[in-house]
Write a protein that holds these residues in place. Structure first.
Motif, short mmCIF file in Angstrom:
data_model
loop_
_atom_site.label_atom_id
_atom_site.label_comp_id
_atom_site.label_asym_id
_atom_site.label_seq_id
_atom_site.Cartn_x
_atom_site.Cartn_y
_atom_site.Cartn_z
N UNK A 314 -10.81 -8.64 4.03
CA UNK A 314 -10.10 -7.41 3.71
C UNK A 314 -11.03 -6.42 3.01
N UNK A 315 -11.89 -6.97 2.12
CA UNK A 315 -12.79 -6.11 1.36
C UNK A 315 -13.72 -5.32 2.27
N UNK A 324 -10.97 -10.62 11.17
CA UNK A 324 -11.34 -11.84 10.46
C UNK A 324 -10.18 -12.36 9.65
N UNK A 325 -9.48 -11.46 8.98
CA UNK A 325 -8.33 -11.87 8.17
C UNK A 325 -7.27 -12.52 9.05
N UNK A 326 -6.98 -11.86 10.19
CA UNK A 326 -5.93 -12.39 11.08
C UNK A 326 -6.32 -13.79 11.58
N UNK A 395 -15.08 -13.70 8.62
CA UNK A 395 -14.92 -12.86 7.44
C UNK A 395 -16.28 -12.55 6.81
N UNK A 396 -17.17 -13.54 6.80
CA UNK A 396 -18.49 -13.27 6.21
C UNK A 396 -19.27 -12.28 7.07
N UNK A 397 -19.13 -12.42 8.39
CA UNK A 397 -19.80 -11.49 9.28
C UNK A 397 -19.33 -10.06 9.02
N UNK A 467 -9.31 -14.81 19.75
CA UNK A 467 -10.04 -13.73 19.12
C UNK A 467 -9.63 -12.38 19.68
N UNK A 468 -9.37 -12.31 20.98
CA UNK A 468 -8.96 -11.04 21.59
C UNK A 468 -7.60 -10.60 21.07
#
Lengths: 478, 662
Positions: A314-315, A324-326, A395-397, A467-468
Motif C-alpha cells: 500500500x505504501x 501486490x496487496x490484492x 509487495x517488495x517489488x 495475477x491478471x
C-alpha cells in the motif's frame, strides 16, 4: 429517483440477498431451536456461495445510493475472497463448536451478518457507509468472540475486543468528523476533490491520522494490535480462524479504498503513516512471535507481521502496489485458513491442544498432516517457490519500484527473523521426539487443508491468471 | 606392454577397492597379486629391451592431461633406462610384498582394503617413475603420499598409527610445498613442464665463460631478483626440498621412524624400497638440471652426509627392531644423496637398486620375526631365536651382510652393498665439491655404525638367551612358505645384484647401459676417477665394516654388560641418541605446540567468541532479548492496551505536526 433507486438496489443485490438470508436463517433457527444448527449452517454456506457466484458472475460496475456504495473490479475481487473465507470458516467450524457444545444457531447467522458488514465496507464510497459496514462487522465479531459463554477465556476475549473496539470506533468517528469539518463532505470522491482544490490543513491531517488509527485497529497493525494475541488465544478456534481471515481482508480492502479514493491528494501524508505502521508491524510480528508457545498466539503475531507486509504494498501508492496487496490478501487468506484447519485438527482423545510442543514428532505419527503443515509454514515464512514467497515478492517489488528501499530492506530483514518461528514449528514436527499422534482429521478440515496445501504448492503454475485478475482489480483505482 | 605395466595395478586397485568386500579376502589377494606378477614379469622384459637392449627412450602417449594457456602437460609414459630400473625395483618388490602379505596379514579382517591400497600405491609409484613431465610426476608424487598415509594408518583404531599417518602426511606437505614452488620455478624459467624441453634448454643457464654478470633477472623469489644461474639454483633447491620430504632427509626425516606403525610389508615396500627413494629418482631424473647448479649439488651432498651420519648414530641405540631398520633406511638414503650431490648419479641409482633388495629383505625378515614372537617388536624381549626360526635367521644374516657390504676388496666377490655403497664412499673421496671430504669422513664413520647396529640387531634378536616370556617362546614358529619364498628371491637379489649389475650401472658399459638417461657435464669425471682411488680408500669401508662387526660382537655376545655400562657412563650422549637428537621435541616446541595454540585461539576466541559471538550467536541472543521485552508489553490489562493505542495516535499526530512543517 425511482430508476436510480432500482439500479441502486440492483447493484447492491448480493448484499441485500445476504441480509435477507440472515434474517430468514435466524427465523428458521428461532422456530426450530438448537437442533437446526446443522441446517442453518448448511444454508448459510449455501447463501454465502450464492452471493459469491452472484458477485463474481452477475454484477456490474457502478455507484449506487448517491455514491455511498461503489461496485468495481477491486470490490468484486475482495468480496469474493471475503465470501469464500467466511464460507470456509463456517465449513471448518461446525464440528468444532458442536464438540465444544456451543453449537447455537447464532453462530452461522452472525457470520453471515459479519460477512454482510464486510461487503458493505469493501464497497463503501462514503465515510458513513464505511462506518456502518465496519460496525456491523465488528459487532458480529464481538459476539462471536464471546460465543463460548461457558469459557472464561472466550468471554474475556470478547469483552476485551469490544472495549478496545469501541475505543477505536471512537477514534475513527472523531477522525471522520474532523475530515468532514475540514472538507465539508463525507463522500470519498468529494473529499478527494476538496483536498485537491484546497491547501492541506493540520486539522485535516489529524483527521487522517485518526481514521487510519481506527482502520489499523481492525487489521491489528502496530501500535493498535494489542488486543490481537489475547483475543486470538481466548476466542474459540473457529472464531479465531474467521477473524484472522475474511475480516482482515475486508479491512485491508477498506483501507486501500480510503487511501486511494478519499485521501489520494495527500498521499505524501498517509504514506508516512502507512510506512511507520508497516515497519512497526513487521518488526513486532517477527520478534514477538519467537516467544510464543501457544500456536494461536503465534498465529496472532504472525498475522500482525503479515499485515505489515501488506502495508508495504500500500505504501508504494501505485497500481503495482495495490496489485501486490490484492495478491497478498488472497494468498494470506488461503494460508491462514489452511493453518487454522490444521490447528483445529490438533485434537487428542483428551480434547484440543494449542501448544506447539504438542506437535513433537508429528512427522512420524502423522506424516501427511505434518508435510502439509510444513508447506504452510514454509509458505508463511516466504520460502520460494511457494505462494507465500510470491506474495512478499510482489509487495517488495512494488516498494522497490516506488523507491522505498529502506522499507523493502527492513521488510526482508524482518521476514528473515520471522522465518525463525515458522521453522521452529517445522523442526518440532520433524526432529523432536514423538509425543503421540492426533485423532484423524475430519473430512472438511482435510479438504480445506488439502486445498490450501495444493494452492500454495501449485501457485507458481497458475499464478499468471490470478495475477491478471489482481491487476484488473488494482486498475479500479488508477 | 608398457600400458599393462602401469595400469594393471590400477585395475587391481579398482576391482578390489570397489568390490573387495563382496569378492572376499582370498579373491582380492589373488587378483591384486596376480596382476602384480604379470606387471613384474613385463617390467623385467622392459628392462631387457630398453636398458640392456638397443632401444632408446620409449614414449607412450596416454592422453592430454592439461591444456591451460601456456601450461600444457601430456600424460605420457617415458621409459628409458632410469625408468626401467625403477620399474623392476618397484614391481619386483611390490609383487613380493603382495605375496608376502597374503601370509603376514592372514588374521586381518580388512585384507581387501589392504591389498587395494598396496595396488594403489604401486600404480602411483609407477606414475611417478614413468612421468614425462613435472605435473605428471607431481601426480604420482602425491599419489604415493596418499597411499603411504592410508597404509601407515591402516590400523586406524590405533591412535599411534593415526598420529603417525598424519605426521607423515604433514611433514611431506612441507616438502611438497617446496616441490611445487620448484615446479612453478621451472615453469617460469623454461615456460614448460615437459622434461625434453627443459633438458634441452638447461645448458643456457650455465654462466657463459667470461661473460661476467650472467644476464638480467629472470626470477623474483622472496623479493630477490635472481639472474639465470641463481634462479636455477633456487629452483633446484626447492625441488630438492620435495625430495627431502619424500626421502626423509634431515630435517624432514621425522615421519619415517613413526611410519613403522604401519604393517611391516608396508614398511618394506613403501618406507624402504620404493617411495622413500622417489626423491633420489627425482634428482637423477632431473640430473640435466641439477648438473648445472653447483651450489645446489653441494647442498645436496651436505644434507645427504648429515642424514647418513645422523640416522646411523640414532640407529645405534634403538630397541624397536623396525625402527633400527627404519633409521638404517634413512641413513642409506643419505648415502644416495651424497652420491647425487657429487654428480655420481649412477652410483646413487645403483645403490637405490641394491638397497631395495636387501632392505626389503631385512624388513620382511623382521616381519617374519615379529610374526614369530606374537607381534613383539622390542628387541630387548627377543633373543635366542636362531634355533627356532633358522630360515628367517639366515635370511636376515644375508640382508645384513648385503647392507654392511661384505666382500673382498679389489675383487669382484661381494654382496650387493659391497659394490654400491663402497662405490659411493670411493666417489666421495674423489668428489670435487666443498663437502666431498667431509662427506667421505662421515660416510666411513656411518659405515662403522651401520655395521654395528646391523649386527647388534642380529645378535640381540637371534643370539644369546631368550628374554621373551615362556609362553611367547613356546609359540615361536617359522613363517609359512608364502612368506618365506619372497625372502628367498630377495636374498638372491641381495647377494648377487651387485656383482651382476655393477658393470652396467657404474662400470665398463656405462654409456651403452644408460644411453644418456643420466646427464653429466663433460668436466664431471667422477666415474673415471673413482676407479683409481688408493687402496687404503678402497679398504676403508671394508675396515669400517669389520670394526662395526667386532664391536657388536664384543658388546652383545662376549660381554653383554658393556653396552649398559657404556650407557651409564655417558648418560647425556645416550639420551641424546635415544631421543633421536631431540628433533621431535624441537619440532613439537617450535611448530606443533604453537600451531595448536594458534588453532585453539582462533577456534575459541576467533571463531567462537568473535565470529559466532558477534555473528549468529550474538544476533540470536539480541533477537531473544527484543522478543522478551516485546512480550513483556503484553500484560493482559485492558488499560495498558488502550494506553498503547492512545500513545500510538499521539505519536503519529505529533510526527505529522512536527515532521511536516505546518
Amino acid at each position: 429517483m425511482l430508476p436510480d433507486l432500482r439500479s441502486s438496489i440492483a447493484l447492491a443485490s448480493p448484499e441485500l440477498f445476504l441480509a435477507i438470508a440472515a434474517m430468514v436463517l435466524l427465523m428458521i433457527g428461532v422456530s426450530v431451536g438448537r437442533k437446526a444448527t446443522l441446517l442453518v449452517t448448511s444454508l448459510a454456506i449455501v447463501a454465502l456461495a450464492v452471493a459469491a457466484v452472484w458477485v463474481a458472475g452477475f454484477s456490474h460496475d457502478g455507484a449506487a445510493f448517491g455514491g455511498m456504495f461503489v461496485m468495481d473490479s477491486f470490490a468484486r475481487f475482495a468480496k469474493v475472497l471475503a465470501l469464500a473465507g467466511s464460507a470456509a470458516t463456517l465449513l471448518m467450524g461446525y464440528n468444532f463448536i458442536r464438540a465444544a457444545r456451543f453449537d447455537t444457531i447464532e453462530f452461522p447467522v452472525l457470520i453471515v451478518l459479519c460477512t454482510l458488514g464486510m461487503m458493505v465496507m469493501i464497497s463503501a464510497g462514503d465515510m458513513l457507509a464505511l462506518y456502518m459496514g465496519l460496525e456491523l462487522q465488528s459487532l458480529a465479531i464481538y459476539v462471536l468472540a464471546a460465543s463460548n459463554r461457558d469459557s472464561l477465556r472466550s468471554t474475556e476475549a470478547g469483552l476485551k475486543y469490544f472495549v478496545l473496539g469501541a475505543l477505536s470506533s471512537g477514534m475513527l468517528l472523531y477522525g471522520i468528523s474532523l475530515v468532514y469539518g475540514y472538507t465539508g463532505n463525507t463522500s470519498f470522491a468529494a473529499i478527494a476533490q476538496a483536498l485537491a482544490a484546497d491547501q492541506r490543513q493540520l486539522g485535516l491531517v489529524f483527521g487522517l491520522v485518526f481514521v487510519l488509527a481506527g482502520l489499523a485497529f481492525k487489521i491489528s497493525a502496530v501500535p493498535f494490535h494489542m488486543w490481537t494475541p489475547d483475543v486470538y488465544e481466548g476466542a474459540p478456534t473457529p472464531v479465531t480462524a474467521f477473524m484472522a481471515a475474511a475480516p482482515k481482508m475486508a479491512a485491508i480492502a477498506l483501507t486501500v479504498r480510503v487511501t486511494m479514493d478519499a485521501f489520494e491528494p495527500i498521499a505524501a501524508d498517509w504514506r508516512q503513516i502507512v510506512i511507520f505502521i508497516s515497519i512497526a508491524s513487521m518488526a513486532l510480528g517477527s520478534f514477538a512471535a519467537i516467544g510464543q508457545r501457544n500456536i494461536k498466539r503465534l498465529m496472532a503475531y504472525s498475522s500482525i507481521g503479515h499485515m505489515g507486509f501488506v502495508l508495504v504494498g500500500l505504501a508504494a501508492n501505485s497500481q503495482e502496489g495495490v496489485r501486490g496487496v490484492a495478491l497478498y490478501m488472497l494468498i494470506y487468506l488461503v494460508m491462514t485458513l489452511g493453518t487454522f484447519a490444521f490447528i483445529m485438527s490438533m485434537r487428542r482423545t483428551t480434547g484440543h491442544v494449542e501448544n506447539t510442543d504438542e506437535l513433537s514428532g508429528l512427522a512420524s505419527t502423522n506424516p501427511v498432516m505434518a508435510t502439509v503443515m510444513t508447506l504452510l509454514m514454509f509458505s508463511l515464512a516466504g520460502i520460494p517457490p511457494l505462494a507465500g514467497f510470491w506474495a512478499k515478492w510482489y509487495v517488495f517489488l512494488a516498494a522497490i519500484n516506488a523507491q522505498l528501499y529502506t522499507l523493502a530492506v527492513i521488510g526482508v530483514l524482518t521476514s528473515v527473523v520471522g522465518a525463525y518461528y515458522y521453522l521452529r514449528v517445522i523442526k518440532i514436527m520433524w526432529f523432536d521426539e514423538p509425543v503421540g499422534g492426533f485423532l484423524p482429521m475430519s473430512g472438511e478440515l482435510r479438504a480445506v487443508l488439502g486445498f490450501s496445501g495444493a494452492f500454495i504448492l501449485l501457485y507458481i503454475v497458475f499464478g499468471g491468471p490470478i495475477g491478471r485478475v489482481a491487476s484488473a482489480a488494482a486498475a479500479s483505482f488508477f | 606392454m608398457y600400458q599393462a605395466i602401469v595400469f594393471l595395478p590400477l585395475l587391481g586397485f579398482l576391482i578390489v577397492g570397489l568390490f573387495g568386500n563382496r569378492l572376499g579376502a582370498r579373491p582380492s589377494e589373488l587378483i591384486t597379486s596376480g596382476f602384480m606378477v604379470v606387471a613384474a614379469v613385463l617390467s623385467w622384459v622392459a628392462f631387457f629391451t630398453v636398458a640392456l637392449g638397443e632401444h632408446e627412450t620409449v614414449t607412450v602417449h596416454v592422453l592430454r592431461f592439461l591444456d591451460l594457456g601456456a601450461l600444457q602437460a601430456d600424460w605420457t609414459l617415458r621409459i628409458d633406462t632410469l625408468t626401467a630400473v625403477m620399474l623392476i625395483v618397484v614391481n619386483t618388490v611390490s609383487t613380493l610384498v603382495h605375496i608376502y602379505s597374503i601370509g603376514y596379514m592372514h588374521h586381518d579382517p580388512h585384507r581387501p582394503r589392504f591389498f587395494a591400497y598396496l595396488s594403489l600405491f604401486t600404480f602411483a609409484m609407477l606414475m611417478l617413475v614413468t612421468s614425462d613431465n613435472l605435473v605428471q610426476m607431481f601426480f604420482g608424487w602425491e599419489g604415493v603420499g596418499l597411499a603411504s598415509y592410508l597404509l601407515i594408518g591402516f590400523w586406524y583404531h590405533k591412535p599411534s598409527a593415526n598420529a603417525a599417518a598424519m605426521k607423515a602426511f604433514i611433514v611431506n606437505r612441507v616438502g611438497d610445498f617446496g616441490f611445487l614452488l620448484g615446479i612453478f620455478g621451472v615453469f617460469v624459467l623454461f615456460g614448460t613442464v615437459d622434461f625434453n624441453t627443459i633438458f634441452a634448454n638447461a645448458p643456457t643457464y650455465i654462466p657463459a665463460e667470461g661473460a661476467g654478470e650472467a644476464g638480467g633477472a629472470v626470477l623474483n623469489f622472496l623479493g630477490y631478483q635472481l639472474d639465470k644461474q641463481s634462479a636455477l639454483t633456487v629452483t633446484c633447491l626447492l625441488l630438492f626440498m620435495g625430495a627431502m620430504g619424500k626421502s626423509a632427509q634431515v630435517p624432514l626425516h621425522t615421519w619415517l621412524p613413526d611410519a613403522m606403525e604401519g604393517p611391516t610389508p608396508v614398511s618394506a615396500l613403501i618406507h624402504a624400497a620404493t617411495m622413500v627413494t622417489a626423491g633420489v629418482f627425482m634428482l637423477a631424473r632431473l640430473s640435466p638440471l641439477f648438473e648445472h647448479s653447483h651450489t645446489a649439488l653441494t647442498f645436496v651432498t651436505f644434507i645427504g652426509a648429515l642424514t647418513a651420519i645422523f640416522a646411523a648414530t640414532v640407529g645405534l641405540v634403538q630397541n624397536d627392531i623396525k625402527r633400527v631398520i627404519a633409521y638404517s633406511t634413512c641413513s642409506q638414503l643419505g648415502y644416495m644423496f651424497v652420491a647425487l650431490g657429487l654428480g655420481f648419479y649412477s652410483a646413487a641409482i645403483f645403490h637405490l637398486f641394491t638397497h631395495a633388495f636387501f632392505k626389503a629383505l631385512l624388513f620382511l625378515g623382521s616381519g617374519s620375526v615379529i610374526h614369530a614372537v606374537s607381534d613383539e617388536q622390542d628387541m630387548r624381549k627377543m633373543g635366542g631365536l636362531r634355533k627356532l626360526i633358522p630360515t628367517t635367521y639366515w635370511m636376515m644374516v644375508i640382508g645384513t651382510i648385503a647392507l654392511t657390504g661384505v666382500g673382498i676388496p679389489a675383487t669382484i666377490i661381494g654382496t650387493a652393498g659391497f659394490f654400491s655403497k663402497d662405490a659411493i664412499i670411493e666417489g666421495a673421496f674423489v668428489g670435487h665439491n666443498a663437502f666431498a671430504a667431509l662427506a667421505f669422513t662421515l660416510l666411513v664413520i656411518a659405515a662403522v655404525f651401520t655395521s654395528f647396529y646391523s649386527w647388534r640387531l642380529i645378535f640381540m634378536t637371534f643370539h644369546g638367551k631368550p628374554r621373551a616370556s615362556h609362553e611367547v617362546m613356546h609359540h615361536v614358529h617359522e613363517s609359512p612358505p608364502v612368506m618365506l619364498v619372497p625372502l628367498y628371491i630377495l636374498a638372491v637379489g641381495a647377494l648377487f645384484a651387485g656383482v651382476v649389475f655393477h658393470d652396467f650401472f657404474i662400470g665398463e658399459v656405462y654409456n651403452e647401459f644408460w644411453k644418456g638417461a643420466l646427464y653429466t657435464l663433460p668436466e664431471n669425471e667422477i666415474l673415471e676417477h673413482f676407479h683409481h682411488v688408493p687402496l687404503l680408500v678402497k679398504l676403508a669401508p671394508f675396515l669400517a665394516m669389520l670394526i662395526g662387526f667386532f664391536t657388536a660382537y664384543h658388546f652383545y655376545i662376549r660381554s653383554p654388560e658393556t653396552p649398559r655400562r657404556l650407557a651409564e657412563s655417558q648418560p647425556g650422549l645416550y639420551q641424546f641418541l635415544l631421543n633421536k637428537w631431540y628433533f621431535d621435541e624441537l619440532y613439537d616446541f617450535l611448530f606443533v605446540r604453537p600451531a595448536k595454540r594458534i588453532g585453539h585461539f582462533l577456534w575459541k576466541t576467533g571463531d567462537g567468541r568473535i565470529i559466532d559471538g558477534l555473528g549468529p550467536d550474538g544476533l540470536s541472543a539480541r533477537v531473544q532479548d527484543i522478543t522478551r521485552s516485546v512480550v513483556r508489553l503484553q500484560t493482559g490489562y485492558l488499560y495498558h492496551y488502550a494506553f498503547v493505542m492512545l500513545i500510538g495516535v499521539a505519536a503519529l499526530v505529533t510526527w505529522m505536526m512536527v515532521g511536516n512543517n505546518f
